[in-house]
Motif scaffolding. Structure first.
Motif, PDB file in Angstrom:
ATOM      1  N   ARG A   8      -0.163   3.712  78.278  1.00  0.00           N
ATOM      2  CA  ARG A   8       0.281   3.699  76.763  1.00  0.00           C
ATOM      3  C   ARG A   8       1.757   3.860  76.709  1.00  0.00           C
ATOM      4  NH1 ARG A   8       1.458   7.412  73.367  1.00  0.00           N
ATOM      5  NH2 ARG A   8       0.189   9.191  74.538  1.00  0.00           N
ATOM      6  N   LEU A   9       2.221   4.701  77.449  1.00  0.00           N
ATOM      7  CA  LEU A   9       3.695   4.793  77.455  1.00  0.00           C
ATOM      8  C   LEU A   9       4.583   4.083  77.955  1.00  0.00           C
ATOM      9  CD1 LEU A   9       4.086   8.797  78.094  1.00  0.00           C
ATOM     10  CD2 LEU A   9       4.473   7.647  75.980  1.00  0.00           C
ATOM     11  N   GLY A  10       3.961   3.517  79.163  1.00  0.00           N
ATOM     12  CA  GLY A  10       4.614   2.224  79.580  1.00  0.00           C
ATOM     13  C   GLY A  10       4.776   1.209  78.714  1.00  0.00           C
ATOM     14  N   LYS A  11       3.576   0.620  78.207  1.00  0.00           N
ATOM     15  CA  LYS A  11       3.345  -0.528  77.534  1.00  0.00           C
ATOM     16  C   LYS A  11       4.340  -0.233  76.246  1.00  0.00           C
ATOM     17  CE  LYS A  11       1.493  -4.541  75.981  1.00  0.00           C
ATOM     18  NZ  LYS A  11       2.236  -4.548  74.488  1.00  0.00           N
ATOM     19  N   THR A  12       4.443   0.926  75.630  1.00  0.00           N
ATOM     20  CA  THR A  12       5.237   1.291  74.313  1.00  0.00           C
ATOM     21  C   THR A  12       6.695   0.881  74.764  1.00  0.00           C
ATOM     22  OG1 THR A  12       3.698   2.662  73.512  1.00  0.00           O
ATOM     23  CG2 THR A  12       5.835   2.672  72.740  1.00  0.00           C
ATOM     24  N   LEU A  13       6.924   1.621  75.817  1.00  0.00           N
ATOM     25  CA  LEU A  13       8.629   1.289  76.399  1.00  0.00           C
ATOM     26  C   LEU A  13       8.956  -0.220  76.768  1.00  0.00           C
ATOM     27  CD1 LEU A  13       9.011   4.461  78.530  1.00  0.00           C
ATOM     28  CD2 LEU A  13      10.605   3.699  76.907  1.00  0.00           C
ATOM     29  N   LYS A  21       7.161   1.574  82.889  1.00  0.00           N
ATOM     30  CA  LYS A  21       6.288   2.654  83.410  1.00  0.00           C
ATOM     31  C   LYS A  21       6.773   4.058  82.475  1.00  0.00           C
ATOM     32  CE  LYS A  21       5.577   0.565  87.193  1.00  0.00           C
ATOM     33  NZ  LYS A  21       6.370   0.738  88.365  1.00  0.00           N
ATOM     34  N   PRO A  22       6.089   5.044  82.413  1.00  0.00           N
ATOM     35  CA  PRO A  22       6.229   6.256  81.679  1.00  0.00           C
ATOM     36  C   PRO A  22       7.624   6.923  81.745  1.00  0.00           C
ATOM     37  CG  PRO A  22       4.371   6.451  83.056  1.00  0.00           C
ATOM     38  CD  PRO A  22       4.763   5.345  83.266  1.00  0.00           C
ATOM     39  N   VAL A  23       8.184   7.329  80.809  1.00  0.00           N
ATOM     40  CA  VAL A  23       9.625   7.987  81.085  1.00  0.00           C
ATOM     41  C   VAL A  23       9.260   9.614  80.642  1.00  0.00           C
ATOM     42  CG1 VAL A  23      11.841   8.514  79.968  1.00  0.00           C
ATOM     43  CG2 VAL A  23      11.115   6.126  80.595  1.00  0.00           C
ATOM     44  N   VAL A  24       9.786  10.551  81.229  1.00  0.00           N
ATOM     45  CA  VAL A  24       9.780  11.899  81.023  1.00  0.00           C
ATOM     46  C   VAL A  24      11.143  12.460  80.716  1.00  0.00           C
ATOM     47  CG1 VAL A  24       9.219  14.348  81.907  1.00  0.00           C
ATOM     48  CG2 VAL A  24       7.758  12.266  82.473  1.00  0.00           C
ATOM     49  N   THR A  25      11.537  12.992  79.708  1.00  0.00           N
ATOM     50  CA  THR A  25      12.657  13.212  79.206  1.00  0.00           C
ATOM     51  C   THR A  25      12.854  14.910  79.350  1.00  0.00           C
ATOM     52  OG1 THR A  25      12.786  11.174  78.000  1.00  0.00           O
ATOM     53  CG2 THR A  25      14.497  13.097  77.765  1.00  0.00           C
TER      54      THR A  25
END
Length: 388
Positions: A356-361, A307-311
């Motif tokens: 895209r972000l979820g897959k990269t993580l 899942k995407p991460v927001v920092t």
């Protein structure tokens, strides 16, 4: 033959978070070592001063209940290694450790160093946080504790730094290595990322401590949401709180935002239900060095779930510098919660970015953030340190 390790530390080895869960996963869950531990019984009170030196302890306990507490705390930290180490030798000799392990946090890290020196054993130290910046001491006492913390680094035969910034701040060392926090070995299997339709709220999950500086930044977000509700955002906060106003805590509980601590399988369940995760770092100048030298273990936990991460944190934080290099997170480098909300809304509307972000993580969780690779690295480092 398995290597015999004795852990001596202020922090316990348990499935909570931070340093304790690192010890649990590496040394208890893995079963790759013969492992035992000696834990300081109480971290912040003065009760653990109950050792054979009764007169000294009673005096310190009495002073510890006054406004001199910050100074007495520093004094106790520095005295502990001389006062306690000899009382542990009999127990240690019975266990026959081949090395001493500690976390650079609290007085018992220094006890561990002295015991290792007395028994002529290798000292293996985890540097997860710049602890002197968190310790409740001040002025000269803080400077002396900071110096002792740096000396612990030099005394360590193997220094395990949580990130490159920590290693740089501590300086040169013949056997200093970056070892990322280890995520759970037991991440459950689940289907490929299913992105919610845009007409459904984005569930944003934060799982971790909400005390101290982390708590301050999360409280600023709650105050904003109290004044400007966002019906497209389903925020969930899981973890222990400390020093929150009752009004703000009541708001978080009544709206279903704050759900209390979650550990183990319960933590996995709430992570699986999320659409995105939140990582925070302090904007406070008082914690600038800590923010620069720490690395959020929750980032590695989140990665495996795809899942995407927001920092949300300053640009100098180690997490943001790492994430910028890897291009695996949406970053908000301003303390204004309105900026975070704006970023989250854009992510909510951009399904392709979420995927895209979820897959990269998730890919990173199988390489750099793989628990097996991190643990195997540690096993090799300890084996080399003990046998050479």
């Amino acid at each position: 033959m398995k290597i015999r390790l004795m852990y001596i530390g202020t922090l316990p080895c348990e499935q909570t978070g931070g340093g304790p869960v690192q010890m649990y996963r590496h040394f208890i869950e893995s079963e790759d070592f013969v492992f035992d531990s000696i834990i300081e019984s109480c971290m912040w009170s003065m009760e653990y001063l109950k050792t054979p030196f009764r007169s000294v302890n009673k005096f310190l306990i009495r002073l510890g209940k006054t406004r001199l507490y910050p100074d007495i705390f520093a004094l106790n930290v520095l005295m502990a290694e001389h006062r306690i180490s000899s009382s542990l030798l009999e127990e240690l000799l019975a266990f026959r450790p081949q090395a001493i392990v500690t976390i650079a946090f609290g007085s018992h890290a220094f006890v561990a160093s002295r015991v290792a020196s007395q028994l002529k054993l290798p000292l293996i130290t985890f540097f997860h946080d710049w602890w002197p910046d968190l310790a409740p001491c001040r002025g000269l006492g803080k400077k002396v504790v900071d110096h002792r913390f740096r000396l612990l680094y030099q005394e360590s035969d193997l220094a395990l730094c949580v990130c490159e910034s920590m290693r740089q701040e501590l300086g040169s060392h013949p056997n200093s290595v970056v070892l990322y926090p280890i995520p759970s070995f037991q991440t459950p299997e689940f289907p490929a990322l299913q992105v919610k339709p845009q007409d459904q709220p984005l569930r944003l999950v934060y799982l971790g401590t909400m005390a101290g500086d982390y708590g301050q930044i999360l409280q600023s977000l709650l105050r904003y949401l109290n004044e400007y509700p966002q019906d497209w955002l389903d925020l969930k906060l899981y973890g222990p709180v400390d020093n929150w106003s009752q009004d703000l805590l009541s708001f978080a509980q009544e709206t279903g935002i704050y759900k209390g601590p979650r550990y183990g399988s319960d933590a996995q369940a709430v992570l699986m239900e999320a659409d995105a995760y939140l990582v925070v770092a302090s904007f406070s100048k008082a914690f600038q060095r800590r923010t620069r030298t720490s690395f959020p273990s929750k980032l590695l936990e989140y990665a495996a779930y795809g899942k995407p991460v927001v920092t949300w944190g300053p640009e100098y934080s180690s997490a943001i510098r790492f994430l910028q290099d890897q291009k695996i997170s949406t970053i908000v480098a301003f303390p204004d919660p309105a900026e975070l909300i704006k970023c989250l809304f854009q992510l909510h509307k951009d399904i392709n970015k979420q995927i895209r972000l979820g897959k990269t993580l998730q890919d990173l969780s199988e390489t750099l953030f793989s628990p097996s690779l991190i643990h195997n690295q540690l096993v090799k480092l300890i084996t080399s340190t003990v046998t050479n």
